[in-house]
Structure formats: structure tokens, C-alpha cells
Motif scaffolding. Structure first.
Motif, PDB file in Angstrom:
ATOM      1  N   ARG A  25       4.930  -0.223  10.715  1.00 60.69           N
ATOM      2  CA  ARG A  25       6.080  -1.105  10.762  1.00 60.69           C
ATOM      3  C   ARG A  25       5.421  -2.491  11.400  1.00 60.69           C
ATOM      4  NH1 ARG A  25      11.439  -0.296  10.199  1.00 60.69           N
ATOM      5  NH2 ARG A  25      11.767  -1.536  12.107  1.00 60.69           N
ATOM      6  N   HIS A  26       4.575  -2.308  12.500  1.00 58.26           N
ATOM      7  CA  HIS A  26       4.180  -3.506  13.075  1.00 58.26           C
ATOM      8  C   HIS A  26       2.367  -3.609  12.956  1.00 58.26           C
ATOM      9  CE1 HIS A  26       7.988  -3.449  15.282  1.00 58.26           C
ATOM     10  NE2 HIS A  26       7.798  -2.041  15.253  1.00 58.26           N
ATOM     11  N   ASP A 119       3.893  -5.701  24.279  1.00 53.70           N
ATOM     12  CA  ASP A 119       4.920  -6.316  24.891  1.00 53.70           C
ATOM     13  C   ASP A 119       5.748  -7.176  23.824  1.00 53.70           C
ATOM     14  OD1 ASP A 119       6.729  -6.465  27.489  1.00 53.70           O
ATOM     15  OD2 ASP A 119       6.563  -8.738  26.642  1.00 53.70           O
ATOM     16  N   ASP A 120       4.411  -7.973  23.172  1.00 51.30           N
ATOM     17  CA  ASP A 120       4.909  -8.779  21.983  1.00 51.30           C
ATOM     18  C   ASP A 120       5.634  -8.281  20.752  1.00 51.30           C
ATOM     19  OD1 ASP A 120       5.265 -11.481  20.867  1.00 51.30           O
ATOM     20  OD2 ASP A 120       3.593 -11.175  19.816  1.00 51.30           O
ATOM     21  N   ALA A 121       5.045  -6.852  20.699  1.00 49.04           N
ATOM     22  CA  ALA A 121       5.318  -6.002  19.490  1.00 49.04           C
ATOM     23  C   ALA A 121       6.813  -5.692  19.078  1.00 49.04           C
ATOM     24  CB  ALA A 121       4.561  -5.161  19.269  1.00 49.04           C
ATOM     25  N   ASP A 122       7.710  -5.728  20.303  1.00 53.31           N
ATOM     26  CA  ASP A 122       8.897  -5.338  20.368  1.00 53.31           C
ATOM     27  C   ASP A 122       9.116  -3.881  19.706  1.00 53.31           C
ATOM     28  OD1 ASP A 122      11.517  -5.794  20.772  1.00 53.31           O
ATOM     29  OD2 ASP A 122      11.831  -7.148  19.461  1.00 53.31           O
ATOM     30  N   LEU A 123       8.321  -2.841  20.101  1.00 56.26           N
ATOM     31  CA  LEU A 123       8.332  -1.738  19.515  1.00 56.26           C
ATOM     32  C   LEU A 123       9.611  -0.792  19.714  1.00 56.26           C
ATOM     33  CD1 LEU A 123       4.697  -0.373  20.342  1.00 56.26           C
ATOM     34  CD2 LEU A 123       5.288  -1.649  18.465  1.00 56.26           C
ATOM     35  N   ASP A 124      10.040  -0.057  18.990  1.00 55.38           N
ATOM     36  CA  ASP A 124      10.942   1.199  19.138  1.00 55.38           C
ATOM     37  C   ASP A 124      10.251   2.500  18.504  1.00 55.38           C
ATOM     38  OD1 ASP A 124      12.901   2.917  19.226  1.00 55.38           O
ATOM     39  OD2 ASP A 124      14.523   1.465  19.068  1.00 55.38           O
ATOM     40  N   SER A 129       9.596   5.989  13.906  1.00 51.13           N
ATOM     41  CA  SER A 129       9.117   7.347  13.558  1.00 51.13           C
ATOM     42  C   SER A 129      10.163   7.870  12.683  1.00 51.13           C
ATOM     43  CB  SER A 129       8.796   8.105  14.743  1.00 51.13           C
ATOM     44  OG  SER A 129       7.884   7.808  15.803  1.00 51.13           O
ATOM     45  N   PHE A 130      11.428   7.519  12.763  1.00 49.78           N
ATOM     46  CA  PHE A 130      12.383   8.111  12.204  1.00 49.78           C
ATOM     47  C   PHE A 130      12.376   7.447  10.548  1.00 49.78           C
ATOM     48  CE2 PHE A 130      15.537   9.110  15.691  1.00 49.78           C
ATOM     49  CZ  PHE A 130      14.792  10.126  15.885  1.00 49.78           C
ATOM     50  N   ASP A 131      11.997   5.877  10.715  1.00 51.45           N
ATOM     51  CA  ASP A 131      11.612   5.166   9.570  1.00 51.45           C
ATOM     52  C   ASP A 131      10.687   5.727   8.726  1.00 51.45           C
ATOM     53  OD1 ASP A 131      13.665   3.584  10.060  1.00 51.45           O
ATOM     54  OD2 ASP A 131      12.660   1.845  10.949  1.00 51.45           O
ATOM     55  N   ALA A 132       9.730   6.072   9.454  1.00 54.80           N
ATOM     56  CA  ALA A 132       8.568   6.753   8.364  1.00 54.80           C
ATOM     57  C   ALA A 132       8.734   8.026   7.940  1.00 54.80           C
ATOM     58  CB  ALA A 132       7.194   6.965   9.585  1.00 54.80           C
ATOM     59  N   LEU A 133       9.811   8.746   8.260  1.00 62.86           N
ATOM     60  CA  LEU A 133      10.064  10.016   7.692  1.00 62.86           C
ATOM     61  C   LEU A 133      11.154   9.827   6.550  1.00 62.86           C
ATOM     62  CD1 LEU A 133      10.978  12.020  10.698  1.00 62.86           C
ATOM     63  CD2 LEU A 133       9.297  12.566   9.302  1.00 62.86           C
TER      64      LEU A 133
END
Lengths: 160, 372
Positions: A25-26, A119-124, A129-133
Motif C-alpha cells: 500500500r505504501h 512519519d511521512d508514510a502516514d501508515l495504518d 493488513s485488513f486490506d491485504a486480506l
């Protein structure tokens, strides 16, 4: 290359799968690292028996018991919640350093580069992980959201 | 004296595109940022903007009603000025609302080649008196000067009554007692300086050691900067904030790890006629930027509506766990910072004692800071 203990393999697979889910995703996260992508980052989750070894250039993460000596260029130490918060940009790295909630050793510049990249990546991480499923991520996301909304109510029921 | 007719601009830092969006969304009027090279004084690894990111960031800010200033505030090196001139050219072509420069030659280049690009004088230029500021205004049409933090509020007020340009002052962030743009401590210890390389205490020369007793030792190059006891709040590894042994006593010779927090001074600062309040910290994360911008936006809004200003919102972000904040209504030394901060300048009594920054408005001694 250091090998993790066989009993840590399932955990390592989960960590690796999560890393790849986030990177899918990133994909640009590690671009900011430049040459530091080749560094080996030891992430010491102090309230667990494990340490993580993140090697951005190899898109790899490994898990070792803390008792094992692991070769790394830089180390970041903190509790699980603190490190997770930091990874998702929810905490200020400098403030966590001032308060001694995190400590660092080794190549300080490499740590700084990683902190800035994350910090720049704005991770969640959880939602990535849910998206990857795919399809199976939807009920998990629903359950997670329900848990978050219910948590204060549940806490209130058991409060003294 | 100039009377403020409206609230000053809230000028907020961004070290990454993500931080820029957070600052804008949190209520910044202006975001300042720099290119990913040594043309700006926050040249840290993983930080700053590529050309594409800068163009996108400016678009985002403009779309959301905010401005973008680009800091090109290091000093071009002899025979290698192209990088700095290119940065100014690119800032102009991307539609930046202003460039913040420190070097007199770069100011001349900007004024000559981009006469419609608003020019701000960086704190790195260390222009702190009427003659110096008027010269920059006359020669290069400088529209705003970022004042060094060694000025008191009465000095800022006096300056505002005699200079032809706007002033911008620091309101929150790291502290430093050095004359900005002229400090050579980092260069002495590491060969790299904020003025020429864009880095103070470059991370490449910083090492931390965790001792078995829980203490932490910080080193900069060959120098041991500090040793923090277990659970003692830590600070940045800068020589000016080092703990040294003098006459057999270990202590802070120049300055303690402390952050500037002028929330409690906002009414005095606003009456002084400043056009903009600047938050330091392009090297800090999104969480810091969001928290500080929100706190200052709320404080400014409260001031405008005649409500009390909440002044204790940011202590958790302060270096060394202490700041220059003083309790509401109190005109003395700082609150969190007072416990160890006050003694510094009176005791050692050096030239910077005049500084003690804007925090001196109430008459008590206080500390000062650095950098943009």
C-alpha cells in the motif's frame, strides 16, 4: 544470515506478511531512506521476549529471541505500544526520546532516516493488513471497529 | 507603534509532505519547508521535499487556503552557488508565496531575478537591529524579517515602530542561546554546521550509549555531551546544551535542555505588533506538528474572542521535559523550566543575558531558542 528459532517462524511469517501488506500500500516508504535502506535495524520490543530485525533494502523482517546476539547497524528500543504508535506517526519521536520512552543506539542517522520515512508514510498498519486480506478483511475490519467503539463501554462497565 | 488589526499569521513547520498536510489541516496559515538538500537549515536524512513533492505541497496548501514559504536559508559556498540559485528559481516557478533567505548574495539574486517573489529574511541572517533590517529592506525589498530569539518583547515592540517591514517571531520549539547564523559549535565538534551544511549536531556524528544502571550517555563526535540518569528527561545532543564540569561542579554551562513555549506570552507578543508567529520543528514528526498547531490556533482564536488562553497544552513535547512556559497571570520566571533554568544567565552572566527571548516581557529571566 541469522536464522530464527523454528518456534518463532509462525510469528516471523506474520510479521513478514504484515510488512509486505504495508509495503504494497505504501511502496514509496523506503525511498526516503536512500542509502540507509541497506541498514539493519534492530527493533527491541521491550515488553516481549522478542526483537525484530528490519532490513528495508531486502523488504524483510526477522524475529529473534532477545537473548540471541543479532548483528544490526542501529537499535530502537521501547514498549510495543510506543513503537507501534511511533511507526504510525501517532507519537512524536523526539518527545518519546526526551521522555526516555524510546532509546536508540548505533547509527543515529539511520534511525532518524527511518523515523522520518515512516512519519511521512502516514501508515495504518492494522487497516493496511485488513486490506491485504481482500474479501476476508471486511469482517475483521468490522469486528475491529466494533471493538474500538465498544471498548469504552466495556471499560466503563468494569470500572470501580 | 503598529497596532495589530488582525491576528498574526501562524507559520508552521513541515519536514515532509505528510507533515505539510497535517499542518494545513490543523489550522496553519502558512507552512514553511525546504528542498531535500543543503540549501535549508534542516538538512536531515529522510527529511524535506523533492521538487515534485514541493510543487504538490504548494498546490495542497493553496487549495486549502494556506500559504507556503520555502526556506533557502543556508549560506552558499564559494564557487558553488548554483544549487541555491536553482532553489530560488524553482520556488518561484512552483508558486511559493515567499522564500526565506539568509545570505546577502542570495537576497540580491532573488530581488533581481524574481522581483515579484516575496522575500523574507531568515533568522539565520541574524538581523536584530534597525540599521541592519532597514538595509535589507532598502537594498533587496525584504518584506519580512524573522527576528532572532535573543530579543525581548520590549525590543521587538521598539523595532516594529521603526522598521519598514513585517516581523516574525518564534513562539514554540527548541531553545538556543547562540547568535543564529553565526554559531560554530557544531562545526567545531563535527566539521558540519547549520549555516553551511544545514545541520546542527549532525546525526551522523551522534552516538548514544545505554548503561547498565539505566543512564544514557550522549556523544557528539569526540565530545561527551551529557549523561542522563535513569528516567531523567533527555535533551538534544548539542554542545550548547552539554553538561560539563566547571570548578569541580557538573552542570549546564550555557543552557539546559529546554523548549521555548510562548503560549503564555501571546497577548504581549501580539501587542508588540508582530505579523507572524513561527513554530520551530521541521525535524519533528506529524504528531508534534498537529499538537502544536492546534494549540496555537486555539490560543489565537481564544485571544481574538477575549477568552483565557490555555497555556499548558504542550509540555509533553518539550526538550528535557521543561519549557519556558509560565503560569497564566504570573510575570516571573517560567513554570516547568524554572526549576533548573533560571540560574543560567545571571550566574554566568555572559553577553546573551540581554536575550532571554520574548519570555522576558514579564520581567523575569528566561531562555531562548534556535533554528527554523
Amino acid at each position: 544470515m541469522e536464522k530464527s528459532l523454528p518456534r518463532l517462524r509462525p510469528l516471523e511469517h506474520l510479521a513478514r506478511w504484515t510488512l509486505h501488506a504495508v509495503l504494497d500500500r505504501h511502496p514509496e516508504i523506503f525511498d526516503r531512506l536512500g542509502d540507509y535502506a541497506a541498514c539493519r535495524y534492530l527493533i527491541d520490543v521491550k515488553d516481549t521476549p522478542f526483537v525484530l530485525l528490519l532490513i528495508p533494502g531486502e523488504r524483510d523482517i526477522r524475529i529473534h529471541l532477545r537473548s540471541k546476539e543479532v548483528r544490526a547497524d542501529a537499535a530502537i528500543r521501547g514498549s510495543f505500544m510506543t513503537l507501534a504508535q511511533l511507526a504510525q506517526g501517532g507519537g512524536d519521536g523526539d518527545a518519546l526520546f526526551f521522555s526516555r520512552d524510546i532509546t536508540i543506539e548505533g547509527d543515529t542517522e539511520a534511525v532518524l532516516a527511518l523515523r522520518n520515512a515512516l512519519d511521512d508514510a502516514d501508515l495504518d498498519i492494522i487497516h493496511d493488513s485488513f486490506d491485504a486480506l481482500g474479501f476476508w478483511g471486511s469482517p475483521l475490519r468490522f469486528g475491529y471497529r466494533a471493538f474500538k467503539e465498544m471498548k469504552p463501554l466495556i471499560s466503563g462497565m468494569f470500572a470501580p | 507603534m503598529k497596532q495589530i488589526k488582525s491576528l498574526p499569521e501562524l507559520v508552521c513547520p513541515a519536514g515532509t509532505p505528510s507533515a505539510l498536510r497535517v499542518a494545513v489541516d490543523a489550522g496553519a496559515d502558512v507552512v514553511y519547508c525546504g528542498f531535500r538538500d543543503k540549501t535549508n537549515a534542516r538538512n536531515f536524512p529522510g527529511l524535506n521535499f523533492s521538487r515534485d513533492e514541493m510543487a504538490d505541497g504548494i498546490r495542497y496548501a493553496h487549495t486549502h487556503g494556506a500559504k507556503t514559504y520555502i526556506a533557502i536559508n543556508t549560506f552558499p559556498q564559494a564557487g558553488n552557488v548554483t544549487l541555491w540559485k536553482q532553489a530560488v528559481d524553482d520556488a518561484a516557478s512552483f508558486g511559493a508565496d515567499a522564500v526565506i533567505v539568509a545570505d546577502i548574495g542570495l537576497a540580491a539574486y532573488t530581488a533581481k531575478n524574481h522581483p515579484h517573489l516575496r522575500l523574507h529574511l531568515s533568522v539565520q541572517a541574524s538581523a536584530s537591529n534597525e540599521d541592519a533590517i532597514c538595509y535589507y529592506c532598502d537594498a533587496f525589498n525584504v518584506k519580512r524579517v524573522v527576528l532572532p530569539r535573543v530579543l525581548s518583547i520590549p525590543e521587538i515592540t521598539a523595532l516594529n515602530s521603526v522598521i519598514p517591514c513585517e516581523t516574525e517571531v518564534f513562539a514554540f520549539g527548541g531553545l538556543c542561546v547562540m547568535a543564529e547564523g553565526r554559531c560554530n559549535l557544531s562545526s567545531y565538534a563535527t566539521g558540519k554546521s547549520p549555516n553551511m551544511n544545514g545541520v546542527c549536531s549532525p546525526a551522523s556524528h551522534v552516538r548514544y550509549r545505554q548503561d547498565k544502571d539505566g543512564a544514557m550517555t550522549s556523544k557528539l563526535g569526540e565530545f561527551t555531551i551529557n549523561r542522563f540518569a535513569k528516567e531523567e528527561a533527555a535533551g538534544y545532543p548539542t554542545l550548547c546544551k552539554g553538561r560539563f564540569r566547571l570548578n569541580g561542579e557538573a552542570g549546564y554551562i550555557f543552557e539546559e535542555p529546554t523548549s521555548l513555549d510562548a503560549l503564555s506570552l501571546l497577548p504581549d507578543l501580539l501587542k508588540s505588533g508582530v505579523a507572524a508567529l513561527k513554530i520551530e520543528g521541521r525535524q519533528r514528526g506529524r504528531a508534534y506538528i498537529e499538537a502544536v498547531v492546534l494549540a496555537f490556533r486555539q490560543a489565537l482564536d481564544a485571544y481574538a474572542k477575549g477568552r483565557p488562553i490555555k497555556t499548558d497544552a504542550l509540555i509533553n513535547l518539550a526538550e528535557g521535559g521543561q519549557s519556558t512556559r509560565r503560569p497564566a497571570g504570573r510575570a516571573g520566571p517560567a513554570a516547568e523550566g524554572e526549576k533548573r533554568n533560571r540560574h543560567l544567565l545571571p550566574r554566568h552572566g555572559h553577553e546573551q543575558a540581554r536575550g532571554q527571548c520574548h519570555a522576558r516581557a514579564g520581567g523575569g529571566p528566561d531562555a531562548d531558542d534556535r533554528g527554523q
